[in-house]
Design an enzyme around this catalytic site. Structure first.
Site, mmCIF file in Angstrom:
data_model
loop_
_atom_site.group_PDB
_atom_site.id
_atom_site.type_symbol
_atom_site.label_atom_id
_atom_site.label_comp_id
_atom_site.label_asym_id
_atom_site.label_seq_id
_atom_site.Cartn_x
_atom_site.Cartn_y
_atom_site.Cartn_z
ATOM 1 N N CYS A 131 -28.180 -7.931 -36.649
ATOM 2 C CA CYS A 131 -27.006 -8.144 -35.814
ATOM 3 C C CYS A 131 -26.186 -9.343 -36.283
ATOM 4 C CB CYS A 131 -27.439 -8.335 -34.365
ATOM 5 S SG CYS A 131 -26.063 -8.695 -33.272
ATOM 6 N N CYS A 134 -24.659 -11.431 -33.507
ATOM 7 C CA CYS A 134 -25.588 -12.316 -32.799
ATOM 8 C C CYS A 134 -25.954 -13.530 -33.657
ATOM 9 C CB CYS A 134 -26.900 -11.596 -32.481
ATOM 10 S SG CYS A 134 -26.716 -9.913 -31.924
ATOM 11 N N ASP A 135 -26.183 -13.307 -34.945
ATOM 12 C CA ASP A 135 -26.845 -14.338 -35.748
ATOM 13 C C ASP A 135 -25.996 -14.944 -36.864
ATOM 14 O OD1 ASP A 135 -29.143 -13.904 -34.221
ATOM 15 O OD2 ASP A 135 -29.773 -12.254 -35.513
#
Ligand code: NAP
Length: 307
Positions: A131, A134-135
């Site tokens: 992701c 997200c990261d």
């Protein structure tokens, strides 16, 4: 006893919830392990009609949830771990609790596919991710690698150039599944370096507890080399979340539900919506459309039975 339980809280599940709630059926939505589905890990969505300036994926799916709640839908944390669809009412186990329902909408989507390297799983959350949204933030000024040749890989690689000093895109062939517009955008990005005909053979360094590099192999020349990497993003597609229904619902060989027309499955009273059945279109708007179809089928089904 519920009229309808909806498994999954992505576009498909949430749209089914809006429709069934508005029809007065008080749906129960089981959110699942990846609440919000694929949209919750997407950045800008530019192709969902009605948002001329685009909208962030998490915001779009949260809006759908609020809309469903406004009409009385209930949302429950947790994942479905067991299901008995052999007779009605259907029974499903969410974590430790058994729930009974007259009808079921399976909108459990599809989860990220991993490359399958021994060290990959050990380094998830320590440099290995599925992701970018997200990261990506954690790799500011660092070396990033993305694996895949589809739209997801192009989108993630482009997005990650906001953070990384460089982004290497590794793909096992020299032709791409990605759409032309996404591929062209990635190719035009000077920070993205394409490594085609290349596979990842290993990821380091489990002892250090962080990603420090990878072993790569060119499948044409068989040349093998190590490359320094700090963030390793896998974007190679998805696996449908149907394991708990194995043997009870007809699926294809990859586990995607086989539609029996409309939103119907082979089990009367069980309907499908979204990526759990759709391996072709897999868009937010098509998942929402499928959620609407499943909801209408549930309404008609219950009405015909006199509920
Ligand atoms: P995809 O189209 O199925 O592409 C998966 C890619 O991963 C392929 O290039 C495949 O290689 C590669 N791959 C699969 N298994 C692999 C393995 N074990 N090792 C190495 N590579 C592997 O999946 P996707 O990119 O996630 O896209 C899914 C759907 O969502 C598509 O319909 C796409 O259009 C849509 N999507 C749209 C957008 C957008 O419009 N904004 C963004 C993301 C996704 P091969 O080609 O060699 O099989």
């Amino acid at each position: 006893m519920h009229n309808v339980v909806i498994i999954g809280s992505g576009c498909a599940g949430n749209t089914a919830a809006v429709y069934t709630a508005r029809a007065g059926l008080k749906p129960l939505v089981i959110k699942g392990r990846e609440a919000g589905g694929q949209l919750s890990i997407t950045s800008e969505v530019e192709n969902f009609p009605g948002f001329p300036e685009g909208i962030l994926g998490p915001e779009l799916v949260e809006n759908m949830k609020k809309q469903a709640e406004r009409f009385g839908a209930e949302f429950m944390h947790g994942a479905v771990l067991e299901a008995d669809l052999s007779k009605r009412p259907f029974r499903i186990r969410v974590e430790d609790e058994w729930i009974e329902t007259l009808t079921l909408i399976i909108a459990s989507g599809a989860s990220a596919r991993w490359v399958g390297l021994p060290n990959e799983q050990k380094l998830i959350g320590k440099g290995v991710s599925s992701c970018a949204t997200c990261d990506g933030f954690f790799y500011r000024g660092k070396k990033i690698m993305v694996v895949g040749g589809g739209d997801s890989a192009m989108e993630e690689a482009n997005f990650l150039t906001r953070f990384g000093s460089e982004v290497a895109l590794v793909h096992r062939r020299d032709t791409f599944r990605a759409s032309k517009i996404m591929l062209d955008r990635a190719k035009a990005n000077p920070k993205i370096k394409f490594l085609t005909d290349t596979v990842v053979e290993d990821i380091f360094d489990v002892e250090k507890g962080e990603v420090t590099g990878v072993k790569l192999r060119n499948v044409v020349t068989n040349h093998v080399w190590d490359q320094d990497v700090d963030g390793f993003f896998v974007a190679i597609g998805h696996i449908p979340n149907t394991a708990v229904f194995r043997g009870q619902i007809l699926t294809d060989e990859d586990g995607y539900i086989l539609s029996q027309g409309g939103a119907r499955t082979n089990v009367t009273g069980v309907f499908h919506a979204g990526d759990v059945q759709d391996r072709t279109y897999r868009q937010a708007i098509t998942a929402s459309g499928a959620g609407c179809m499943a909801a209408i089928e549930v309404e008609r089904f219950l009405e015909a039975e006199g509920h």
